[in-house]
Design an enzyme around this catalytic site. Structure first.
Site: not given
Length: 420
Positions: A18-19, A22
């Site tokens: 997920h990170e 970003h």
């Protein structure tokens, strides 16, 4: 110990992926990612890359995070702090040490009077504590800041901050985390399809029969085509499965086609436990599609089906809210325990479901979540200007507080449910 390891690996993989979403799109947008961390808590290892990002491994193996310049940053240097400065040959500051754990042999001690590491890129103070004369130094755009725990990160000038990127770039960066969770889910379902040797033919009503189970005992055979159950026509495997599961220990009149002839066979599904529910099981399987592209398409279809199952569950939660329908870290740990007992395939399936859940949850328009940030981006697009940092900070703080309260309530409810 095995359960704990499974839980930590699954949770960390899902969060780090997920990170990374970003991280990747922030870099593409020209936003400085000051730190990419695997784990939480005290730093164990760090390395600063040529791209300006400091990569760290931290002590608690619980996910990870990214720190983007100007993205909820706190003021790191305040008036009155004693720092050490390293200068280049032009007397420009290239390193600022705020840590008591790190000693710079060539550092100049400075008591800070004021600083601007965003726009003016200057730092002013008293050298060696001599308050009779203040000195102002220019700070290099890519200067290093040594934080209290010894981690070295780049300072965050205005031009590399999150808010300096274009609106569409910020929106894409905010969306990239959930997007990566969806991509991970698809990849896992495709992997499962290949490991299983194929995917269920969802549009077929032809069955394979498990030996010595209910269906075989009742007289059903491989290759039988189910036409109707209790005079209700069926057109696909989902309908067959739903009817069987909804009728444990109830007699079913199954109309089949065999060798171009139609006949009716009576069978009673046995009762099995599925989580907290009891469902019917007949001992039949759908035929498999085993082609290369069938497996890939099947992985996509399973991902989409899971997505809409969660959306339906979320809709049900909103219309008939109950905290018992929610699960926190304790529930995930419990699922990890069950998955670890059932083998790698179940662990993969659980990872896919946790990943897609995290992706959907983060897209909810709640302040503090990616969806809340996207909502603020949309408001900015409509207004033609962003909300003030003060208002955005208050909204985010309130949303984060409500999320923490919900997490505490859910965790306590999990503890009561699983242990008491």
């Amino acid at each position: 110990m095995k359960t704990v390891l499974v839980f930590l690996i699954v949770f960390s993989v899902v969060v780090v992926i997920h990170e990374f979403g970003h991280f990747y799109f922030a870099k593409r947008a020209g936003i400085l990612v000051r730190e990419f961390a695997i784990g939480m808590g005290p730093k164990l290892f760090s390395h600063q890359g040529k791209d300006g990002t400091t990569y760290t491994i931290r002590a608690l193996p619980m996910g990870g995070y990214v720190r983007m310049a100007g993205y909820e940053d706190e003021e790191e240097i305040k008036a009155g702090m004693l720092v050490g400065l390293v200068l280049d040959e032009n007397d420009t500051v290239i390193k600022i040490n705020t840590s008591h754990k790190v000693q710079l042999t060539n550092g100049i001690p400075l008591e800070v009077a004021n600083q601007d590491l965003v726009d003016a890129l200057t730092i002013t103070g008293f050298v060696n504590g001599d308050e009779r004369q203040t000195v102002t130094y220019a700070v290099a755009h890519d200067a290093i800041l040594i934080e209290e725990d010894g981690t070295e990160v780049r300072i965050a000038p205005r031009d590399v901050q999150f808010q300096s990127a274009k609106l569409w770039q910020r929106m894409l960066t905010n969306f990239a985390g959930p997007m990566n969770n969806f991509l991970l889910t698809i990849a896992i379902f495709i992997l499962i399809a290949f490991l299983n040797g194929g995917v269920v033919d969802r549009n077929s009503t032809t069955i394979n029969v498990i030996e010595n189970d209910v269906a075989a005992t009742a007289g059903l055979k491989d290759g039988d085509e189910i036409v109707a159950i209790n005079q209700e026509s069926v057109d696909n495997w989902a309908q067959i499965s739903q009817i069987v599961q909804q009728n444990p220990d109830k007699e079913l009149q199954i109309e089949i086609k065999r060798d171009n002839q139609t006949q009716t066979i009576t069978a009673i599904p046995k009762t099995v436990e599925a989580g907290e529910q009891k469902v019917g099981q007949l001992g039949i399987q759908a035929p498999m599609k085993t082609g290369f592209f069938d497996k890939i398409i099947g992985g996509f279809q399973d991902s989409i089906a899971s997505f809409f199952q969660i959306i339906d569950a979320l809709r049900s939660l909103l219309t008939n809210f109950s905290i018992d329908q929610l699960g926190g870290p304790v529930a995930i740990f419990q699922l990890s325990s069950e998955a670890a007992k059932q083998g790698p395939m179940t662990v993969l399936m659980m990872t896919a479901m946790i990943s897609i859940n995290l992706g959907i949850f983060n897209l909810l328009p709640i302040p503090g979540l990616d969806g809340g940030k996207l909502l603020l981006n949309i408001i900015e697009g409509v207004r033609g200007k962003p909300l003030s940092q003060e208002k955005e900070g208050i909204i985010t703080l309130v949303g984060f507080g409500l999320l923490m309260l919900l997490m505490v309530l859910v965790t306590w409810n999990d503890i009561q449910r699983f242990f008491f």
